[in-house]
Design a protein around this motif. Structure first.
Motif, PDB file in Angstrom:
ATOM      1  N   LYS A  95       0.838  -1.199   0.000  1.00  0.00           N
ATOM      2  CA  LYS A  95       0.000   0.000   0.000  1.00  0.00           C
ATOM      3  C   LYS A  95       0.875   1.252   0.000  1.00  0.00           C
ATOM      4  O   LYS A  95       0.641   2.188  -0.759  1.00  0.00           O
ATOM      5  N   ARG A  96       1.890   1.270   0.850  1.00  0.00           N
ATOM      6  CA  ARG A  96       2.783   2.431   0.922  1.00  0.00           C
ATOM      7  C   ARG A  96       3.560   2.623  -0.380  1.00  0.00           C
ATOM      8  O   ARG A  96       3.763   3.750  -0.821  1.00  0.00           O
ATOM      9  N   LEU A  97       3.988   1.513  -0.985  1.00  0.00           N
ATOM     10  CA  LEU A  97       4.694   1.620  -2.264  1.00  0.00           C
ATOM     11  C   LEU A  97       3.760   2.154  -3.356  1.00  0.00           C
ATOM     12  O   LEU A  97       4.169   2.949  -4.208  1.00  0.00           O
ATOM     13  N   ASP A 156       2.293   9.318  -5.725  1.00  0.00           N
ATOM     14  CA  ASP A 156       2.931  10.623  -5.499  1.00  0.00           C
ATOM     15  C   ASP A 156       3.876  10.959  -6.649  1.00  0.00           C
ATOM     16  O   ASP A 156       3.909  12.096  -7.135  1.00  0.00           O
ATOM     17  N   TYR A 157       4.652   9.959  -7.067  1.00  0.00           N
ATOM     18  CA  TYR A 157       5.577  10.166  -8.187  1.00  0.00           C
ATOM     19  C   TYR A 157       4.795  10.523  -9.458  1.00  0.00           C
ATOM     20  O   TYR A 157       5.154  11.468 -10.170  1.00  0.00           O
ATOM     21  N   ALA A 201      14.232  10.206  -9.017  1.00  0.00           N
ATOM     22  CA  ALA A 201      15.195   9.883  -7.954  1.00  0.00           C
ATOM     23  C   ALA A 201      14.520   9.957  -6.581  1.00  0.00           C
ATOM     24  O   ALA A 201      14.758   9.107  -5.717  1.00  0.00           O
ATOM     25  N   ALA A 202      13.672  10.978  -6.397  1.00  0.00           N
ATOM     26  CA  ALA A 202      12.956  11.119  -5.116  1.00  0.00           C
ATOM     27  C   ALA A 202      12.032   9.924  -4.890  1.00  0.00           C
ATOM     28  O   ALA A 202      11.927   9.391  -3.770  1.00  0.00           O
ATOM     29  N   TRP A 203      11.363   9.487  -5.940  1.00  0.00           N
ATOM     30  CA  TRP A 203      10.468   8.320  -5.854  1.00  0.00           C
ATOM     31  C   TRP A 203      11.256   7.067  -5.469  1.00  0.00           C
ATOM     32  O   TRP A 203      10.874   6.335  -4.562  1.00  0.00           O
ATOM     33  N   GLU A 250      11.240   0.190   1.834  1.00  0.00           N
ATOM     34  CA  GLU A 250      11.777  -1.180   1.860  1.00  0.00           C
ATOM     35  C   GLU A 250      12.670  -1.386   3.083  1.00  0.00           C
ATOM     36  O   GLU A 250      12.572  -2.401   3.776  1.00  0.00           O
ATOM     37  N   ARG A 251      13.567  -0.415   3.340  1.00  0.00           N
ATOM     38  CA  ARG A 251      14.461  -0.522   4.508  1.00  0.00           C
ATOM     39  C   ARG A 251      13.665  -0.563   5.808  1.00  0.00           C
ATOM     40  O   ARG A 251      13.955  -1.343   6.705  1.00  0.00           O
TER      41      ARG A 251
END
Length: 182
Positions: free
Chosen positions: A40-42, A48-49, A91-93, A101-102
């Motif tokens: 969901k967050r991805l 957003d990207y 790059a921000a995305w 992921e981390r």
């Protein structure tokens, strides 16, 4: 005696494998639950990207339109700035996704350690206490036999009883671990 020792070793291996299998099941279930949140967050990050990319594309389309109204084409500076903005958006995305992921990897590792420590500490401590007590009783019986305070027959009967009790406790621990998995 060798047969009993072999059976005890097999039982210890079986218990160890059951513990590992339990850990793997817990991990798989935890990952399945986390994946939904992470996915969901991805997806939100991608959205957003995409929104930022649309803004950048709209910005460039406005520049192209204004230049066209003036009878010109976009300047090299316009095109370069558009490329830089697009690259920065991407790059921000990617950086945001890598952070997600981390975060989930770190959380998963911490939770697995917590669950494993708790599970192993409870069950393995009990099993270790049973094994230690059995070894102490075995040593005591050997000393009694060597010292003449116990006959071979008494020694064998004592060791059989101690072995049965040890197995009982190991089976109880096994059942407890299965009930927790169930």
């Amino acid at each position: 005696r060798l047969e009993k020792a072999r059976k005890a070793t097999e039982l210890e291996k079986e218990i160890g494998q059951m513990v590992i299998d339990g850990q793997l099941r817990v991990e798989a279930e935890r990952i399945a639950l986390m994946k939904q949140g992470k996915e969901k967050r991805l997806a939100e990050s991608k959205a957003d990207y995409d929104a930022q990319k649309r803004e950048t594309d709209k910005w460039y389309a406005d520049i192209v339109s204004k230049r066209k109204e003036q009878g010109k084409t976009p300047t090299e500076e316009d095109t370069q700035l558009y490329g830089e903005r697009s690259a920065n958006d991407e790059a921000a995305w990617k950086q945001r996704d890598a952070g997600i992921e981390r975060e989930y990897t770190k959380e998963n590792q911490a939770r697995m350690k917590e669950v494993t420590d708790m599970f192993l500490s409870d069950e393995m401590k009990k099993l270790e206490a049973v094994r230690k007590r059995y070894e102490e009783e075995k040593k005591w019986a050997e000393d009694q036999l060597k010292g003449g305070s116990m006959s071979q027959e008494q020694h064998d009967a004592f060791m059989d009883q101690a072995g049965r009790l040890k197995k009982q406790e190991e089976y109880k621990a096994l059942l407890r671990s299965e009930e927790r998995r169930g």
